[in-house]
Design a protein around this motif. Structure first.
Motif, PDB file in Angstrom:
ATOM      1  N   GLY A 187      12.773 -10.195   1.085  1.00  0.00           N
ATOM      2  CA  GLY A 187      12.218 -10.947  -0.030  1.00  0.00           C
ATOM      3  C   GLY A 187      10.710 -10.926  -0.025  1.00  0.00           C
ATOM      4  O   GLY A 187      10.084 -10.070   0.604  1.00  0.00           O
ATOM      5  N   LEU A 188      10.123 -11.899  -0.727  1.00  0.00           N
ATOM      6  CA  LEU A 188       8.672 -12.001  -0.835  1.00  0.00           C
ATOM      7  C   LEU A 188       8.204 -13.320  -0.230  1.00  0.00           C
ATOM      8  O   LEU A 188       8.828 -14.360  -0.424  1.00  0.00           O
ATOM      9  N   ARG A 189       7.098 -13.250   0.485  1.00  0.00           N
ATOM     10  CA  ARG A 189       6.540 -14.455   1.079  1.00  0.00           C
ATOM     11  C   ARG A 189       6.061 -15.393  -0.036  1.00  0.00           C
ATOM     12  O   ARG A 189       5.395 -14.969  -0.974  1.00  0.00           O
TER      13      ARG A 189
ATOM     14  N   SER B 156       8.360 -17.284  -1.594  1.00  0.00           N
ATOM     15  CA  SER B 156       9.536 -17.552  -2.416  1.00  0.00           C
ATOM     16  C   SER B 156      10.183 -18.864  -1.992  1.00  0.00           C
ATOM     17  O   SER B 156       9.989 -19.350  -0.878  1.00  0.00           O
TER      18      SER B 156
ATOM     19  N   CYS C 129      14.326 -17.752   2.955  1.00  0.00           N
ATOM     20  CA  CYS C 129      12.884 -17.825   2.726  1.00  0.00           C
ATOM     21  C   CYS C 129      12.147 -17.731   4.056  1.00  0.00           C
ATOM     22  O   CYS C 129      12.687 -18.071   5.105  1.00  0.00           O
ATOM     23  N   ALA C 130      10.906 -17.301   3.971  1.00  0.00           N
ATOM     24  CA  ALA C 130      10.105 -17.191   5.185  1.00  0.00           C
ATOM     25  C   ALA C 130       9.815 -18.570   5.748  1.00  0.00           C
ATOM     26  O   ALA C 130       9.814 -19.576   5.030  1.00  0.00           O
TER      27      ALA C 130
ATOM     28  N   TRP D 138       9.847 -10.700   4.800  1.00  0.00           N
ATOM     29  CA  TRP D 138       9.262 -11.044   3.512  1.00  0.00           C
ATOM     30  C   TRP D 138       7.908 -10.359   3.352  1.00  0.00           C
ATOM     31  O   TRP D 138       7.010 -10.516   4.186  1.00  0.00           O
TER      32      TRP D 138
ATOM     33  N   ASP E 114       4.233  -9.717   1.731  1.00  0.00           N
ATOM     34  CA  ASP E 114       3.171 -10.418   1.011  1.00  0.00           C
ATOM     35  C   ASP E 114       2.952  -9.675  -0.297  1.00  0.00           C
ATOM     36  O   ASP E 114       2.558  -8.505  -0.288  1.00  0.00           O
TER      37      ASP E 114
END
Length: 754
Positions: free
Chosen positions: A418-420, A422, A434-435, A451, A453
């Protein structure tokens, strides 16, 4: 806009029907109040017909011995004796009469009530008499109940004593109740033949509402002088012996009880609640508690107990759309009626291996013309966004495990990509996706995955800027100063740019490194498309998200089945961004890719009731399909596919789609056209010139807007979710201005979101 004064009691008087004696009983109330109080005010907002027959003129003629204490007024007077909306249409040619909007009409009433309240320094009463029945139309044609609702005045209902009056009175009462009105009393005449009051008195007693029956007016004499004398004797009887004075004392008591209840709520709440997302050690006084008495459209009506003058109820703009659930405004009558319709028909229903019309209609709509069109085959219902994401994760991880042939401990060790920044909810599984950020966490939180950035998009000093994270900044060109917002969000055009190549190489290199280093086996890609909401309104470069999906899917072997997921299942968390929050039904067309699973909530029911849906492709569904129950998706909730939520969702989607065709929507889009007649790729209901101005302010680091969302980020050396800077800087707009309104807001660290 609701008005509540300690020494100034206001009641609005509705009729169950026309010709039920509303003006007669209102006159008795006014005369009785004049006998008890120093001043009494009467307002007829709309009057139609000859001036001699006007209700305010009747009040003036029959004000009784204390008539010098009585002040009457009429705001809109039409001489044609027809319904107000027709009278207004017929008077259009008259320059002295103009059709006014509901907002203007209600504001004029509120202003008049405030003027009357400020004129009285001692206890006084006010009566606002409506026209006809509860659903008689006002000037615009909108039913009275809906038009007057923003005022939220305590109500007296004049019932119908005639044949059929029991039904009419109960129906009128329920119509008031469905719109949230406080009904303090029901008045009607006695009729010895129909005896409606005999039935209605115990009926409403069970509902905590007083019914007062009065002697009917005597026959009207032919002689004018005797008519006046007979009328005066009748009113004297109602006030002295007919029950008006005890009723007035009860109305005063109800008024005092309401003020006492509101005044105590902050203290009682501090002693009772454990609030979400609140550090109770920072709640220092009762003034820190927002006491919400009612809500209407985009405003709360909040109570301020320390008010020295004026109304203790003050309008407060809901600046965060009630945690982003609102799309149509609070207390929307169509949504309320939809909930009542389903409640009356179904109540609670069990959903496993069952169906009902609201759920089936909603599911088919989501798949055939909604965000699942063209890719999803199944709809799973749950309660809210977080539980919807739990379902999505279970779906994706099982689909990956089945295809990869994983068993036992190998299934337990799977992670997500995923993305940091989120955020997918506060349940444990959603948190694990999630992170580890140090805020949305708990003792069992065990972040499972990796995740990135992400690069972000914002408006800085009046121009769009793509900001790259440190891992990418050294290998890419800085943002072009001539870049436009339309170009940034034209993903298809940008796919062959050098920046896309940089993104692709960075993602591929990172994933290869994770595999070599023995990181967690990644089994699902989880994204909040375009905007990561609770993490700080992070507008992600859409090109990065598109390239990330492309890379993930290219890494897996081609599946045997056509249209099956590849690489790993992709989950779109559209709980926040979906259903036109960003001006588009779904982010799928903009990104140019479809997910394998998506989740929708918040706007889905217009903020009225909890409901979430998880949409899944057929290939994901087949991972659970079989003959053994253990292989099924063993997940559910007591309120799965709750009929009330589904019916409200159907109505919400209908109204939202209608809104996208509105003039206001079209005009807002036009402001964002790259050139005249060219449709913008993305746009906002916020004026672009406003964004330009705010982005150039000294304290502002960047702004961004899309659809209904506005994000302002302040310059703050301690930026982060736990920062109090935005809260401090914005405190001034939370203070009440009696000539306007305050703003209810919830900051996300240094972000101010609307």
């Amino acid at each position: 806009m609701s008005l509540l004064f300690k020494h100034f009691r206001i009641h609005q008087i509705f009729g169950a029907n026309t010709d039920v004696g509303k003006t007669i009983l209102t006159t008795a109330l006014v005369r009785g109040s004049a006998a008890l109080k120093n001043r009494v005010f009467y307002l007829k907002p709309i009057s139609t017909g000859h001036i001699e027959d006007a209700d305010d003129e009747h009040i003036q003629r029959h004000g009784g011995p204390s008539k010098d204490k009585i002040e009457t007024a009429c705001l809109y007077r039409f001489h044609v004796p027809v319904s107000p909306h027709l009278a207004a249409q017929l008077a259009v040619g008259d320059e002295s009469q103009k059709i006014v909007s509901d907002k203007t009409f209600v504001n004029s009433i509120a202003s008049h009530l405030e003027r009357c309240a400020t004129q009285s320094t001692t206890p006084a009463d006010m009566y606002v008499e409506t026209a006809g029945g509860v659903h008689s139309p006002t000037l615009s044609g909108v039913t009275q109940l809906d038009c007057y609702r923003p005022l939220f005045l305590p109500t007296i209902l004049v019932g119908d004593s005639r044949l059929g009056g029991i039904s009419a009175t109960i129906s009128a009462y329920e119509s008031l109740l469905l719109r949230g009105y406080i009904v303090d009393a029901i008045l009607l005449f006695r009729d010895e033949y129909y005896r409606n009051s005999d039935y209605l008195t115990p009926y409403f007693a069970e509902r905590g509402v007083e019914v007062v029956a009065f002697d009917a007016p005597p026959p009207i004499p032919a002689d004018v002088a005797e008519k006046i004398a007979s009328t005066e004797r009748y009113y004297d009887h109602l006030v002295s012996k007919g029950g008006i004075l005890p009723l007035l004392r009860n109305l005063d008591t109800r008024h005092e009880q309401r003020i006492a209840e509101l005044s105590s709520m902050a203290r009682r709440s501090q002693d009772t609640f454990w609030w979400p997302f609140v550090q109770h050690g920072l709640v220092k006084s009762e003034e820190d508690v927002t006491v919400i008495d009612s809500a209407s459209s985009d405003f709360f009506s909040v109570h301020k107990s320390n008010t020295t003058s004026g109304s203790s109820l003050q309008s407060q703009l809901d600046g965060s759309a009630s945690w982003w659930t609102q799309a149509l405004g609070h207390a929307h009558p169509s949504l309320t009626l939809a909930a009542a319709r389903a409640s009356g028909r179904y109540g609670h229903v069990m959903f496993p291996q069952a169906t009902h019309a609201p759920a089936l209609q909603l599911a088919e709509s989501l798949l055939q013309s909604g965000p699942g069109k063209g890719w999803a085959s199944r709809v799973f219902f749950s309660d809210d966004g977080s539980t919807g994401m739990e379902v999505a994760l279970k779906m994706a991880l099982r689909a990956f495990s089945v295809r990869e042939g994983l068993e036992g401990a190998d299934r337990k060790a799977l992670g997500v990509l995923g993305l940091r920044g989120s955020y997918h909810g506060d349940t444990i599984g959603a948190m694990d996706a999630c992170a580890e950020e140090g805020v949305y966490t708990c003792e069992w939180h065990n972040a499972k995955g990796f995740w990135f950035d992400p690069p972000t998009v914002s408006i800085q000093q009046g121009r769009p800027v793509i900001t790259l994270p440190p891992a990418l900044a050294s290998g890419a060109e800085p943002s072009d100063p001539d870049v436009t917002m339309s170009w940034v969000y034209d993903v298809a055009e940008r796919l062959e740019t050098p920046l896309a190549a940089v993104y692709r190489a960075y993602i591929e290199r990172t994933l290869e490194s994770l595999e070599k280093e023995g990181g967690p086996r990644l089994a699902a890609l989880v994204l909040e498309p375009l905007v990561m909401g609770a993490g700080g309104m992070i507008f992600v470069d859409p090109l990065f998200q598109r390239v990330l999906v492309d890379v993930v899917r290219a890494r897996g072997p081609a599946p045997e089945e056509l249209n099956s997921w590849r690489g790993m299942p992709v989950i779109f968390d559209e709980v926040f961004v979906g259903l036109y929050r960003l001006g588009m039904q779904s982010t799928i067309p903009l990104l140019g890719i479809t997910p394998d699973v998506s989740v929708h909530a918040k706007i889905l029911t217009g903020g009225l009731v909890p409901l979430a849906v998880t949409l899944a492709s057929d290939s994901v569904f087949r991972a659970f399909h079989g003959t053994e129950k253990a292989s099924a998706l063993l997940h559910g909730h007591s309120y799965t596919a709750h009929a009330l939520g589904c019916e409200v969702a159907n109505e919400t989607l209908r109204l939202v789609e209608k809104e996208t065709q509105s003039e206001a929507w079209t005009k807002a889009r036009a402001l964002w056209e790259p050139s005249p007649g060219t449709q913008p790729v993305v746009w906002s209901l916020w004026d672009p010139q406003f964004l330009h101005t705010v982005s150039c302010m000294d304290k502002v680091a960047e702004v961004m807007a899309m659809g209904t969302v506005l994000s302002i980020k302040f310059k703050d050396p301690e930026a982060g979710y736990v920062s109090h800077s935005a809260q401090t800087w914005l405190q001034s707009i939370k203070c009440y201005d009696p000539k306007s309104f305050s703003v209810h807001f919830r900051t996300l660290g240094m972000s101010r979101t609307l």
